[in-house]
Write an enzyme that holds these catalytic residues in place. Structure first.
Site, PDB file in Angstrom:
ATOM      1  N   LYS A  86      39.165  31.496  44.026  1.00  0.00           N
ATOM      2  CA  LYS A  86      39.232  32.782  43.924  1.00  0.00           C
ATOM      3  C   LYS A  86      40.018  33.591  44.792  1.00  0.00           C
ATOM      4  CE  LYS A  86      35.590  32.323  40.257  1.00  0.00           C
ATOM      5  NZ  LYS A  86      35.825  32.917  39.718  1.00  0.00           N
ATOM      6  N   GLU A 108      32.291  42.129  41.523  1.00  0.00           N
ATOM      7  CA  GLU A 108      31.451  41.508  40.529  1.00  0.00           C
ATOM      8  C   GLU A 108      31.327  39.997  41.228  1.00  0.00           C
ATOM      9  OE1 GLU A 108      33.764  41.161  38.918  1.00  0.00           O
ATOM     10  OE2 GLU A 108      33.508  39.498  38.558  1.00  0.00           O
ATOM     11  N   SER A 376      37.671  23.235  41.922  1.00  0.00           N
ATOM     12  CA  SER A 376      38.575  24.772  41.819  1.00  0.00           C
ATOM     13  C   SER A 376      37.823  25.220  42.883  1.00  0.00           C
ATOM     14  CB  SER A 376      37.446  25.370  40.531  1.00  0.00           C
ATOM     15  OG  SER A 376      36.270  24.737  40.645  1.00  0.00           O
TER      16      SER A 376
HETATM   17  C1  PLP Z   1      34.300  26.983  42.332  1.00  0.00           C
HETATM   18  C2  PLP Z   1      34.637  27.389  41.576  1.00  0.00           C
HETATM   19  N1  PLP Z   1      35.127  27.457  40.748  1.00  0.00           N
HETATM   20  C3  PLP Z   1      34.850  27.618  39.204  1.00  0.00           C
HETATM   21  C4  PLP Z   1      34.068  29.128  38.956  1.00  0.00           C
HETATM   22  C5  PLP Z   1      34.209  29.513  37.780  1.00  0.00           C
HETATM   23  O1  PLP Z   1      35.138  30.976  37.188  1.00  0.00           O
HETATM   24  P1  PLP Z   1      36.277  30.631  36.837  1.00  0.00           P
HETATM   25  O2  PLP Z   1      36.212  29.904  35.464  1.00  0.00           O
HETATM   26  O3  PLP Z   1      37.151  31.896  37.016  1.00  0.00           O
HETATM   27  O4  PLP Z   1      37.385  29.528  37.483  1.00  0.00           O
HETATM   28  C6  PLP Z   1      33.705  29.756  40.452  1.00  0.00           C
HETATM   29  C7  PLP Z   1      32.698  31.020  39.603  1.00  0.00           C
HETATM   30  O5  PLP Z   1      32.058  31.587  40.835  1.00  0.00           O
HETATM   31  C8  PLP Z   1      33.602  29.406  41.516  1.00  0.00           C
HETATM   32  O6  PLP Z   1      32.815  29.689  42.572  1.00  0.00           O
END
Ligand code: PLP
Length: 409
Positions: A86, A108, A376
């Site tokens: 993020k 959000e 992520s």
């Molecule tokens: C660690 C993490 N991975 C993935 C996501 C999913 O979001 P996105 O699909 O936009 O990567 C989030 C959303 O809050 C998250 O905190």
């Protein structure tokens, strides 16, 4: 409605008249930044000095041995400042806010990661900050609420609707309509009206650019497959964009919740439960009923618990470029447990969805094959949910003791 920002039939900008000028200003600022190579250099320099970029590509030697098939590599977005990808998006949007001369940011948040990242960006860049978060998510992600408030953000618990991410997005748009002169809405994923899907993907493409370079350096070739979890779609679009023109299979993994057959999930593209519609300013697949009312979604991972999905991914699914699957809550907890014990890594519950699918497929491949999983984010924020799932009596005892201390204080 603008005719810009379409991916096949998906995307667009279905916005109230009053926001048209604000969106035009944003599109203009974004296009100018994109055309200016100094802007990208400034962005990369900021991310390198403030957020551990480039994040490493880690060889998961023990998991590779365990599954006995493809060589498994993990892109470590968990090592970003604030613990998730993020940060890439918010720091980029923060630089744009400076260019536009605005002084307040709103956002959000679902899991709280985007909220913490935005509050961090606001603290660093000197903006006022308000974060909208569904009441249910406030309850399951309290540590992130604590940090957002310490960082100086006002956190507003949204009590409308089902009190999760989609409701927080609605409230953020309401705020923006009233305060657009000084306020920028730093949307956290590759969804929403144009230019957000394109813009968020552009900032997140730093993941894919690095991953492609790193895998070539380390292994001498391209991976066979790349896996990413999909909430709104930003980390997936970020890593996929590095391999879009290559002969590399791209796999998005959604929240299977209690199982696709129970309909208690958030699988927009991996199930046949979603239909095309327009909501929250854009056209995509939504989990909705026949009257267009948004359905309740479920996932153990707050960040994947969303009714819509990036219009870019809807298009890439329908055109066959990205394959989709779903991982259930139970599979996620098992894969998390294995990853912690085998590699000493603690992926976020969201990210662990990608691990589930990679683990299912790795044994089918040969050791000539390389696969990449996008981690992520890191799982520290999930301690309450994960401790419940593992039924750890020592943890429960600790919480009860802590509650007693507060009661008696
Ligand atoms: C660690 C993490 N991975 C993935 C996501 C999913 O979001 P996105 O699909 O936009 O990567 C989030 C959303 O809050 C998250 O905190």
């Amino acid at each position: 409605m603008h005719d810009r920002g379409y991916y096949g039939e998906f995307g667009g900008a279905f916005i109230p008249e009053v926001l048209v000028g604000t969106f035009d200003e944003l599109v203009e600022a974004f296009e100018a930044a994109k055309a200016d190579p100094a802007f990208w250099d400034e962005y990369v320099a900021l991310m390198s000095s403030y957020s551990c970029r480039p994040t490493p590509l880690t060889f998961a030697e023990n998991l590779t041995r365990h599954f006995g098939g493809a060589r498994i590599y993990i892109k470590r977005e968990d090592l970003n400042h604030t613990g998730a990808h993020k940060a890439n998006n918010v720091m980029g949007q923060g630089l744009l806010v400076k260019r536009m001369g605005k002084s307040r940011v709103i956002a959000e948040t679902g899991a709280g990661q985007h909220g913490v990242a935005t509050a961090t960006m606001a603290a660093r860049m000197g903006f006022d900050c308000t974060i909208y978060m569904g009441e249910v998510d406030v309850e399951r992600q309290r540590p992130n609420v604590f940090w957002m408030e310490r960082l100086g953000a006002e956190v507003i618990a949204v009590t409308e609707g089902t009190r999760i991410l989609k409701d927080a997005i609605n409230e953020a748009f309401r705020d923006w309509v009233t305060n657009m002169d000084d306020t920028h809405y730093a949307l956290g994923t590759a969804c929403g009206p144009h230019p957000f899907p394109t813009m968020v993907t552009w900032f997140q493409s730093i993941i894919g650019k690095e991953a492609r370079r790193q895998v070539l350096d380390i292994t001498g070739g391209l991976p066979s497959r790349v896996y990413a979890c999909v909430g709104g779609g930003s980390n997936a679009m970020g890593i996929f964009s590095g391999f879009m023109d290559d002969d590399v299979e791209l796999i998005g993994v959604e929240a299977g919740g209690h199982g696709i057959e129970t309909h208690e999930h958030a699988a927009r593209l991996a199930s046949s439960d979603a239909t095309v519609g327009v909501a929250q300013g854009y056209k995509t697949y939504f989990l909705q009923d026949d009257d267009g009312q948004m359905r309740e979604t479920h996932s153990v991972a707050a960040g994947l618990d969303y009714v819509g999905v990036s219009p870019i991914l809807s298009h890439l699914r329908d055109s066959g470029r990205v394959r989709f699957s779903a991982a259930t809550d139970r599979e996620v907890i098992d894969a998390l447990s294995l990853t912690i014990r085998k590699e000493g890594l603690i992926p976020a519950l969201e990210s662990t969805h990608a691990f589930v699918q990679a683990f299912k497929e790795a044994p089918e491949l040969s050791n000539e094959d390389v696969i990449i999983i996008n981690q992520s984010g890191r799982g520290d924020k999930d301690i309450f949910t994960v401790a419940d799932a593992f039924h750890d009596p020592k943890w429960e005892e600790f919480i009860i003791q802590k509650a007693e201390e507060y009661k008696n204080a």
